[in-house]
Design a protein around this motif. Structure first.
Motif, short mmCIF file in Angstrom:
data_model
loop_
_atom_site.label_atom_id
_atom_site.label_comp_id
_atom_site.label_asym_id
_atom_site.label_seq_id
_atom_site.Cartn_x
_atom_site.Cartn_y
_atom_site.Cartn_z
N UNK B 158 13.12 -0.17 -12.30
CA UNK B 158 13.55 -1.43 -11.70
C UNK B 158 12.59 -1.83 -10.57
N UNK B 159 12.03 -0.84 -9.90
CA UNK B 159 11.07 -1.16 -8.84
C UNK B 159 9.79 -1.70 -9.43
N UNK B 160 9.34 -1.09 -10.55
CA UNK B 160 8.14 -1.63 -11.18
C UNK B 160 8.40 -3.03 -11.71
N UNK B 161 9.49 -3.16 -12.46
CA UNK B 161 9.73 -4.41 -13.17
C UNK B 161 9.97 -5.58 -12.22
N UNK B 162 10.78 -5.35 -11.21
CA UNK B 162 11.15 -6.45 -10.33
C UNK B 162 10.15 -6.62 -9.18
N UNK B 163 9.89 -5.54 -8.44
CA UNK B 163 9.07 -5.69 -7.24
C UNK B 163 7.58 -5.75 -7.54
N UNK B 164 7.14 -4.94 -8.49
CA UNK B 164 5.70 -4.89 -8.75
C UNK B 164 5.27 -5.98 -9.72
N UNK B 165 6.08 -6.16 -10.80
CA UNK B 165 5.66 -7.09 -11.85
C UNK B 165 6.36 -8.44 -11.76
N UNK B 166 7.35 -8.56 -10.87
CA UNK B 166 7.96 -9.87 -10.64
C UNK B 166 8.95 -10.32 -11.71
N UNK B 167 9.40 -9.39 -12.57
CA UNK B 167 10.38 -9.76 -13.59
C UNK B 167 11.77 -9.88 -12.98
N UNK B 168 12.57 -10.81 -13.49
CA UNK B 168 13.91 -10.98 -12.91
C UNK B 168 15.01 -10.81 -13.95
N UNK B 169 14.63 -10.45 -15.17
CA UNK B 169 15.66 -10.31 -16.22
C UNK B 169 15.96 -8.84 -16.49
N UNK B 170 15.89 -8.04 -15.47
CA UNK B 170 16.11 -6.60 -15.61
C UNK B 170 16.64 -6.15 -14.27
N UNK B 389 -3.96 -11.48 -18.62
CA UNK B 389 -2.66 -11.08 -18.07
C UNK B 389 -2.72 -10.11 -16.89
N UNK B 390 -3.55 -9.09 -16.97
CA UNK B 390 -3.53 -8.09 -15.89
C UNK B 390 -3.96 -8.69 -14.56
N UNK B 391 -4.71 -9.78 -14.60
CA UNK B 391 -5.08 -10.44 -13.35
C UNK B 391 -3.83 -10.97 -12.65
N UNK B 392 -2.87 -11.45 -13.45
CA UNK B 392 -1.62 -11.94 -12.86
C UNK B 392 -0.91 -10.81 -12.12
N UNK B 393 -0.95 -9.61 -12.70
CA UNK B 393 -0.29 -8.47 -12.04
C UNK B 393 -1.00 -8.12 -10.74
N UNK B 394 -2.34 -8.17 -10.76
CA UNK B 394 -3.10 -7.88 -9.54
C UNK B 394 -2.85 -8.93 -8.46
N UNK B 395 -2.83 -10.20 -8.88
CA UNK B 395 -2.64 -11.27 -7.90
C UNK B 395 -1.25 -11.21 -7.28
N UNK B 396 -0.28 -10.73 -8.09
CA UNK B 396 1.06 -10.58 -7.53
C UNK B 396 1.04 -9.55 -6.38
N UNK B 409 1.16 -3.87 12.00
CA UNK B 409 1.25 -4.16 13.43
C UNK B 409 2.38 -3.36 14.08
N UNK B 410 3.46 -3.13 13.31
CA UNK B 410 4.62 -2.44 13.87
C UNK B 410 4.56 -0.94 13.64
N UNK B 411 3.38 -0.47 13.16
CA UNK B 411 3.20 0.96 12.94
C UNK B 411 4.09 1.53 11.84
N UNK B 412 4.50 0.68 10.94
CA UNK B 412 5.25 1.16 9.78
C UNK B 412 4.23 1.48 8.69
N UNK B 413 4.25 2.70 8.17
CA UNK B 413 3.24 3.03 7.15
C UNK B 413 3.37 2.12 5.92
N UNK B 414 2.22 1.72 5.38
CA UNK B 414 2.25 0.76 4.26
C UNK B 414 2.83 1.37 2.99
N UNK B 415 2.89 2.70 2.91
CA UNK B 415 3.47 3.33 1.72
C UNK B 415 4.98 3.40 1.81
N UNK B 416 5.55 3.07 2.95
CA UNK B 416 7.00 3.16 3.16
C UNK B 416 7.64 1.90 2.57
N UNK B 417 7.85 1.93 1.26
CA UNK B 417 8.17 0.71 0.52
C UNK B 417 9.42 -0.01 1.02
#
Lengths: 154, 899
Positions: B158-170, B389-396, B409-417
């Motif tokens: 669900x994290x890949x589909x919605x947050x990474x790939x921008x899908x909303x039907x899952x 297509x893969x360019x769309x995923x990169x641009x997202x 800026x707030x010292x929150x690590x960028x990997x802390x999703x």
């Protein structure tokens, strides 16, 4: 289709938030208060109204056990099966309810009057065993008390 | 760099990553589920627990989740502490309480991250006596199979589909141990990257449905590193074969190109290779029957001999889908002056223009993966989801770049999703989508602009002028347009890394020029802009580098000069130019020779058809849209009839003593010849070791050491095991013999490592997790932009588009499923392709009464169903490009409609 009344009420709630999608829980409650439960069609209606996908609305709806996604009886009995009520003998109450209503937890009586559900804690441990029917809390339950209480909802 | 101590060993590490990623980068093993290098940390599965000690005196320590732990100097941790090992074993035991023991019938079995982690964590015996929870599965479309009972609730899908790939039907539904991942109701997953769920899911909930149709365990596949041929981006893939058919395509990690993922057209659009339309033996048109009839190899050479007896003039037509080596071999056979790129004039001119712009600079050209790092994006004309297509995923991902400044800026690590998402809320990078049609990136756009290609070019030119007044001025823009110009220009100027994306699909040269002008203007204002241009096909750039002459010129030449034979390389001309033009060309020749792997309208015209290998049965080099040359390798040996185009052509060249050159038999000979004729393509020779390369004196095997059945798999034909085919073209063997360790990066044909059977083994192949492959990512640029150039502005500003009364301006509309010639052979791709339609503005459509209209195109009348859009520019029509049911038309063009 949502009724005009439902739309107005949902809009009223969504005004409190910077984005209307935040009102999705309230929208589900509004629909349930008018229809008793939220049907598949209602999920789609709410989604359209709040500019969400049905997947997003149903994700919220199915998370909460007090949003009913299937039809329920006229009155919903929520019997606490959590630790205090268990110690105080909720099982006897449950057996009595099952026998009296001739249904298992999760089911609705044939006449459509009652749906029996369990709930983990009603915040009424001091009055265990406890149950809630619609919006009324009933504590210190005994088998005798149950019969009287149920009569009120006939 | 900081020093940390892990189980008593001191390591010097860069503190930029979380502790789990750092541990994995050090080559140590630590089990995990919910973490993924592309998706960040959420700390939900509790599997990567380690002991952390607070100081030198701390003997007890406390259990922390490595994926949620920043790396700090002097940190002391333990991975192997007994208590923490017990903890991890407990977690996996809990996760397994509901997991079925169906590995033998599960497609993931043998390459399952859950199996690997269960073993690694030391959980062996089930103590849970109760029933397992079960779910109903859903139909998710032709590509993805659903088996929810196997779910361990890691939330990666669900994290890949919605947050990474921008899908909303899952989504995720319900709660507790009834949590369900799927759709609201049965239906086709709408997202173009859904196939990645098969690799993102650590177990067998989501698996490749096309693979299921002809399933083979990972270890029984013969695999080779390959390059996707389905668009111009050149994503790296692994193709797997057994019994002479391609069984699946998986993503092959390349830190510069596609990263971890590929699109669904790339993953599933391979079945043309297995199609019953394949040409597997030479065919000659019978004198009497008039039909193509099978002949032997000798007949092919004799056919050529007869032609060559007359000292013939040959006309050769190359292909943007064929390798550099094959195109160059044809060029050598027919002579440079008689070789033509097999693409329409407009397409070829645009590709040449794109190359010119990329070379000239001064904009830098990012790699596909680098585009994720742009913090302001301007898209001009290109519906990238459907053309690249893969360019769309990169641009997202780029749309998260600017708001990422806040957590930094707030010292929150960028990997802390989770923290990052909380901070970002709805913030997105400035993102402008200027296209004629709606796109799937509109949802992340700061502003969209729907208009005719010429008007988009005008607006873009105005942006360049706003940035630098020396750039040509555009007159008569509306107030709204002027406002948008200002907004775009100001955002580009205030960004750290602006990216201008355009491409050839609008068939509009002004768009490319405007894109170049914006970058040149930005450079004048001391910015370092990026430019990324997409082109039509996998080797469009390579073909354009070989020859500037196009198909329209070929027809002219064929009709004006006298030629004896026409040779067409891996190309269906009826998909390149209008039917009557192609007919004219064929009519001019007595001998038409076609090298192809599939029957099509062009092979229908051939007198001789030479069976050649598609990507699965050929080696070769492609040049992608950014000028990166990448090698693909033959996956399996298809028998003696099917050969690479270059090998057939090479044998004909040497057989007739034509080239007066050295030998042309192995791939390396052709690369040598190519680089000799085109010294600027020297990188092609350097991008991978040649066929003589050995590790410890051994070749690199295409089969795993667990490959089964080799002595018996052909027993129905012959009980003696046949001699394995030899590969003289690469340092790889077709068998399991050879060096089973880690090969150089161009030869990675499977991600496998002891203890890591799933694709997660990729961690071991990277210098550091998520970074470059060991030895560097494969592929080399054949040209680099001249970043210090002072290239002048393009000065031609197009006229504003004017709708006309009785005719409509037709542009092609591209579809990820449907517009591509080859992927459509996959039944699922054909199922998802649209039916022919005509796209009209809603208001324009009102002037037609029925649902269907008649369109007069290139003098032909066709009936099309009307599709409307409120934002599609008025006065124009969109026609889906390349659908098999439709002919190829001349685009852009004015057409008449009635109905």
């Amino acid at each position: 289709m949502l009724s005009d009344k439902e739309r107005t009420e949902i809009e009223e709630h969504s005004r409190h938030y910077p984005r209307k999608q935040a009102a999705v829980i309230e929208a589900l409650k509004v629909v349930q208060s008018h229809r008793g439960y939220v049907s598949d069609e209602n999920v789609k209606d709410i989604a359209e109204f709040l500019e969400m996908t049905p997947d997003e609305v149903d994700s919220v709806a199915t998370f909460y056990n007090l949003i009913f996604r299937k039809p329920v009886g006229e009155h919903v009995i929520l019997l606490c099966d959590s630790v205090s009520c268990w110690i105080m003998g909720y099982e006897t109450i449950m057996d009595h309810l099952r026998a009296k209503l001739k249904i298992e937890p999760g089911q609705t009586t044939e006449d459509g009057k009652f749906t029996l559900l369990t709930i983990p804690c009603l915040g009424a441990c001091d009055r265990a065993p406890a149950m809630m029917i619609d919006n009324d809390l009933h504590g210190n339950l005994t088998v005798q008390k149950i019969d009287e209480i149920l009569k009120k909802y006939k | 760099m900081v020093k940390i101590t892990i189980d008593g060993n001191v390591y010097e590490v860069d503190p930029k990553d979380n502790l789990l990623q750092t541990i994995l980068s050090l080559g140590l093993d630590l089990p995990y589920f919910c973490w993924h290098p592309a998706l960040g940390s959420v700390g939900s599965c509790r599997q990567c627990a380690v002991k952390k000690y607070s100081g030198e005196d701390d003997q007890k320590g406390r259990i922390v989740m490595a994926c949620m732990e920043p790396v700090v100097d002097g940190m002391r941790i333990s991975v192997n502490d007994p208590e923490v090992k017990d903890f991890r074993a407990n977690i996996i035991e809990l996760l397994m309480t509901n997991h079925p023991h169906d590995c033998p019938v599960c497609d993931e079995g043998g390459e399952c991250h859950l199996q690997d982690v269960t073993l690694m964590s030391g959980h062996n015996y089930r103590q849970f006596d109760f029933n397992k929870r079960t779910h109903n599965n859903q139909y998710l479309g032709p590509f993805i199979n659903h088996e929810m009972n196997r779910c361990i609730q890691c939330y990666r899908c669900v994290r890949f589909y919605r947050e990474y790939a921008g899908g909303r039907d899952f989504n995720v539904f319900s709660s507790r141990n009834r949590v369900f991942f799927g759709r609201y109701e049965d239906g086709v997953l709408e997202n173009e990257f859904s196939g990645n769920l098969a690799e993102v899911c650590p177990t067998g909930v989501f698996t490749d449905k096309t693979y299921k149709q002809h399933f083979t365990r990972k270890w029984d596949l013969t695999t080779a590193p390959s390059i996707c041929h389905n668009c111009s981006l050149g994503c790296n893939i692994i193709a797997g074969e057994r019994y002479g058919t391609i069984r699946r395509i998986a993503s092959r990690y390349n830190g510069k190109v596609n990263g971890y993922f590929i699109c669904d057209r790339g993953r599933f659009g391979y079945e043309y290779v297995n199609s019953d339309q394949r040409i597997r033996e030479p065919l000659r048109r019978g004198q009497a029957s008039g039909r193509l009839e099978p002949v032997d190899r000798e007949t092919v050479f004799n056919y050529f001999k007869k032609i060559f007896d007359k000292k013939p003039r040959l006309l050769g037509i190359g292909s943007p889908k064929a390798s550099l080596e094959s195109n160059h071999a044809l060029q050598m056979l027919v002579g440079k002056e008689n070789f033509f790129a097999g693409v329409s004039a407009v397409e070829h001119q645009l590709t040449l223009k794109a190359i010119q712009i990329l070379k000239e600079g001064p904009a830098e050209v990012p790699s596909l993966r680098e585009t994720e790092k742009a913090d302001t994006v301007l898209i001009l004309g290109e519906d990238v989801t459907n053309t690249a297509p893969m360019l769309a995923l990169s641009l997202r991902q780029a749309s998260r770049q600017k708001p990422m400044e806040l957590p930094i800026k707030m010292n929150v690590p960028t990997w802390h999703e989770m923290a990052v998402l909380e901070l970002m809320q709805d913030e997105r990078s400035p993102f402008f989508v200027l296209t004629p049609t709606e796109t799937k990136l509109d949802d992340i756009a700061t502003a969209v602009y729907r208009n005719a290609p010429d008007n988009i070019a005008r607006l873009a030119h105005a942006v360049a002028h706003y940035i630098d007044s020396a750039a040509p001025e555009v007159e008569n823009l509306s107030e709204e347009e002027t406002e948008l110009v200002k907004q775009i220009a100001e955002n580009l100027l205030s960004s750290k890394q602006p990216l201008i994306v355009s491409g050839t699909s609008c068939l509009n040269e002004s768009l490319l020029e405007a894109a170049a002008n914006i970058t040149r203007a930005l450079k004048k204002r001391q910015k370092s802009p990026w430019i990324f241009l997409t082109v039509p096909e996998a080797n469009s750039v390579g073909l354009a580098l070989l020859d500037e002459k196009d198909l329209n010129q070929a027809i002219e030449k064929a009709l004006s000069d006298s030629y004896d034979a026409l040779i067409i390389l891996e190309n269906d001309l009826y998909r390149r130019i209008e039917e009557d033009k192609a007919n004219k060309l064929f009519d001019a020749f007595e001998h038409v020779i076609v090298l192809h792997y599939l029957h099509n309208s062009t092979t229908d015209k051939a007198n001789l058809v030479v069976p050649v290998g598609p990507f699965s049965e050929s080696d070769g080099t492609l040049v992608n849209n950014e000028g990166r040359a990448q090698r693909f390798y033959q996956v399996f040996y298809p028998g003696d009839s099917v050969k690479e185009s270059w090998r057939w052509l090479g044998q004909i060249i040497t057989g007739h003593g034509l080239n007066g050159r050295s030998e042309l038999s192995k791939l390396d000979d052709f690369i040598e010849a190519l680089v000799r004729d085109f010294p600027e393509l020297k990188a092609v020779k350097d991008l991978a070791p040649n066929a003589d390369f050995r590790i410890a004196g051994q070749k690199i095997p295409r089969q795993s050491h667990r490959y089964s059945g080799r002595t018996s798999m052909n027993a129905n034909v012959n009980v003696s095991e046949p001699k394995p085919p030899e590969d003289e073209d690469s340092p790889m063997s077709f068998t399991m013999e050879g060096y089973q360790g880690m090969p150089p990066s161009p030869f990675i044909s499977r991600f496998w490592y002891p203890g890591w059977n799933s694709v997660q083994a990729v961690n071991k192949f990277q210098i550091e997790v998520g970074g470059a492959l060991r030895g560097g990512d494969p592929g080399l640029r054949v040209f680099e932009p001249q970043t210090d150039s002072d290239a002048p502005y393009y000065t031609r500003i197009p006229e504003a588009f004017k709708p006309q009364k009785d005719q409509w301006f037709a542009i092609p509309v591209f579809h990820i499923f449907g517009s591509d010639e080859l992927s459509i052979y996959t039944p699922g791709v054909a199922e998802l392709a649209p039916k022919p339609y005509l796209l009209l503005n809603q208001k324009d459509a009102e002037s037609f009464s029925g649902e269907k209209v008649n369109v007069l195109l290139d003098g032909k009348q066709i009936e099309l169903t009307v599709k409307t859009s409120s934002s599609f520019p008025s006065g124009m029509v969109g026609i889906p490009f390349g659908l098999p049911e439709m002919k190829i038309f001349k685009f852009p063009n004015w057409v008449k409609i009635s109905g």
